[in-house]
Design an enzyme around this catalytic site. Structure first.
Site, PDB file in Angstrom:
ATOM      1  N   ARG A  43       0.814  -1.215   0.000  1.00  0.00           N
ATOM      2  CA  ARG A  43       0.000   0.000   0.000  1.00  0.00           C
ATOM      3  C   ARG A  43       0.849   1.268   0.000  1.00  0.00           C
ATOM      4  O   ARG A  43       0.516   2.252  -0.681  1.00  0.00           O
ATOM      5  CB  ARG A  43      -0.951  -0.022   1.199  1.00  0.00           C
ATOM      6  CG  ARG A  43      -1.880   1.194   1.306  1.00  0.00           C
ATOM      7  CD  ARG A  43      -2.519   1.614  -0.001  1.00  0.00           C
ATOM      8  NE  ARG A  43      -3.192   0.525  -0.691  1.00  0.00           N
ATOM      9  CZ  ARG A  43      -3.574   0.578  -1.952  1.00  0.00           C
ATOM     10  NH1 ARG A  43      -3.313   1.658  -2.688  1.00  0.00           N
ATOM     11  NH2 ARG A  43      -4.197  -0.446  -2.510  1.00  0.00           N
ATOM     12  N   LYS A  68       2.870  24.051  -1.631  1.00  0.00           N
ATOM     13  CA  LYS A  68       1.487  23.569  -1.504  1.00  0.00           C
ATOM     14  C   LYS A  68       1.472  22.063  -1.742  1.00  0.00           C
ATOM     15  O   LYS A  68       0.997  21.563  -2.763  1.00  0.00           O
ATOM     16  CB  LYS A  68       0.581  24.308  -2.489  1.00  0.00           C
ATOM     17  CG  LYS A  68       0.480  25.802  -2.180  1.00  0.00           C
ATOM     18  CD  LYS A  68      -0.337  26.540  -3.215  1.00  0.00           C
ATOM     19  CE  LYS A  68      -0.393  28.038  -2.918  1.00  0.00           C
ATOM     20  NZ  LYS A  68      -1.128  28.800  -3.955  1.00  0.00           N
ATOM     21  N   LYS A  74       6.571  37.804   1.134  1.00  0.00           N
ATOM     22  CA  LYS A  74       5.291  37.938   0.454  1.00  0.00           C
ATOM     23  C   LYS A  74       4.497  39.091   1.051  1.00  0.00           C
ATOM     24  O   LYS A  74       4.986  39.822   1.922  1.00  0.00           O
ATOM     25  CB  LYS A  74       4.535  36.620   0.518  1.00  0.00           C
ATOM     26  CG  LYS A  74       5.333  35.459  -0.104  1.00  0.00           C
ATOM     27  CD  LYS A  74       4.504  34.233  -0.298  1.00  0.00           C
ATOM     28  CE  LYS A  74       3.569  34.367  -1.467  1.00  0.00           C
ATOM     29  NZ  LYS A  74       2.821  33.133  -1.768  1.00  0.00           N
ATOM     30  N   GLU A  85       7.978  39.396  -3.301  1.00  0.00           N
ATOM     31  CA  GLU A  85       6.742  39.458  -4.082  1.00  0.00           C
ATOM     32  C   GLU A  85       6.361  40.904  -4.383  1.00  0.00           C
ATOM     33  O   GLU A  85       6.466  41.777  -3.518  1.00  0.00           O
ATOM     34  CB  GLU A  85       5.608  38.790  -3.297  1.00  0.00           C
ATOM     35  CG  GLU A  85       4.271  38.815  -4.008  1.00  0.00           C
ATOM     36  CD  GLU A  85       3.169  38.202  -3.156  1.00  0.00           C
ATOM     37  OE1 GLU A  85       3.062  36.973  -3.142  1.00  0.00           O
ATOM     38  OE2 GLU A  85       2.416  38.958  -2.512  1.00  0.00           O
ATOM     39  N   ASP A 122       3.369  38.674  -8.987  1.00  0.00           N
ATOM     40  CA  ASP A 122       2.213  37.920  -8.517  1.00  0.00           C
ATOM     41  C   ASP A 122       0.882  38.494  -9.017  1.00  0.00           C
ATOM     42  O   ASP A 122       0.584  39.667  -8.802  1.00  0.00           O
ATOM     43  CB  ASP A 122       2.205  37.901  -6.985  1.00  0.00           C
ATOM     44  CG  ASP A 122       1.187  36.934  -6.427  1.00  0.00           C
ATOM     45  OD1 ASP A 122       1.210  35.753  -6.813  1.00  0.00           O
ATOM     46  OD2 ASP A 122       0.352  37.367  -5.610  1.00  0.00           O
TER      47      ASP A 122
END
Length: 285
Positions: free
Chosen positions: A102, A137, A169, A202, A224
């Site tokens: 698995r 992410k 950011k 950013e 961005d």
């Protein structure tokens, strides 16, 4: 970026935790009905077209579970596969094969999906100078394998985590009191703590691009959520002073257009957060 040794350590931790999570105190299904000395053989069967990834990782998992398991590989990582292909055979203790099954499948199915999606993005950018980057992410606990899959698919890795690159950011900038202050504070902190880390900043608009360019020591500007016209203007403004990276809701339909604006990189969280596992199975033979 993290070193190869660090990356290998992350993979080892990932495997140990995955087996701990899945096997725990024992695979009682196998222990109950499979003799301890039973030997068997299984094949990794492809049931969906795509790019295979995780072959080398699967070998690491089998090795962790049972160093005596033998792997015969027919298809290597990064290869285009089709329904019905057999990637490898694994032979040895039947209990060991079942114990690893698995974790091997979960890992390879997700890694192959990521490699396939990354490869499709890379193909969209053929003929441009722009390269595809992943993001943070990722699935908690599975980041090392997912970033490995991006590279197998032809993409490149962004920073691995918060500790191997500085990215200032919008919230960092606002909390610090503005772009110039955020950069100055960061550079002072890195110097005081003897840290050699690249800085990405950013920008939300062209005005911020101009302010960033007045500061020294910025490795890359994150352009961005810009439209195409402003992205082209930003690339011209930045020139060769630092690298450029487009991000923000960029998909298969818009990616080529951003690349044609001349940016060095396009980062996409979709490579890792919006994929469906490739259909693979491990079948006894």
């Amino acid at each position: 970026m993290i070193s190869e040794a660090q990356f290998q350590k992350e993979l080892e931790i990932l495997i140990a935790n995955a087996i701990r999570e899945d096997v725990g105190s024992g695979d009682y299904s196998s222990l109950a009905c499979i003799p301890a000395d039973a030997m068997g053989k299984a094949k990794l069967l492809v049931k969906e077209d795509g790019i295979i990834a995780g072959v080398t990782f699967a070998k690491m998992i089998f090795e962790y579970v049972d160093p005596n398991l033998q792997i015969e590989t027919f298809i290597e990582d990064g290869t285009a596969v089709k329904f019905g292909d057999v990637v490898f055979h694994v032979s040895g203790s039947s209990q060991s094969i079942l114990k690893a099954e698995r974790v091997v499948l979960n890992s390879m199915q997700r890694m192959s999906a990521i490699a396939t999606k990354t490869n499709s993005f890379v193909k969209l950018l053929e003929g441009t100078k722009t390269k595809v980057l992943d993001t943070r992410k990722t699935t908690p606990g599975f980041r090392a394998a997912e970033k490995w899959a991006v590279k197998i698919g032809g993409g490149e890795n962004h920073r691995f985590a918060l500790y191997d690159m500085v990215m200032l950011k919008d919230n960092h900038i606002d909390f610090a009191g503005g772009i110039t202050l955020a950069i100055a504070k960061t550079q002072a902190y890195l110097k005081e703590n003897n840290l050699d880390l690249k800085i990405i900043v950013e920008a939300r608009n062209l005005k911020e691009i101009i302010e960033i360019l007045k500061c020294e020591g910025v490795h890359r500007i994150l352009i961005d959520n810009f439209n195409y016209e402003d992205t082209r203007k930003a690339v011209v403004l930045i020139g060769t002073k630092c690298q450029t990276e487009s991000s923000g809701n960029i998909n298969e339909d818009t990616m080529r257009n951003y690349a044609d604006c001349g940016v060095n990189y396009i980062s996409s969280g979709a490579l890792t957060h919006s994929v469906y596992n490739m259909d693979l199975s491990l079948k006894a033979i």
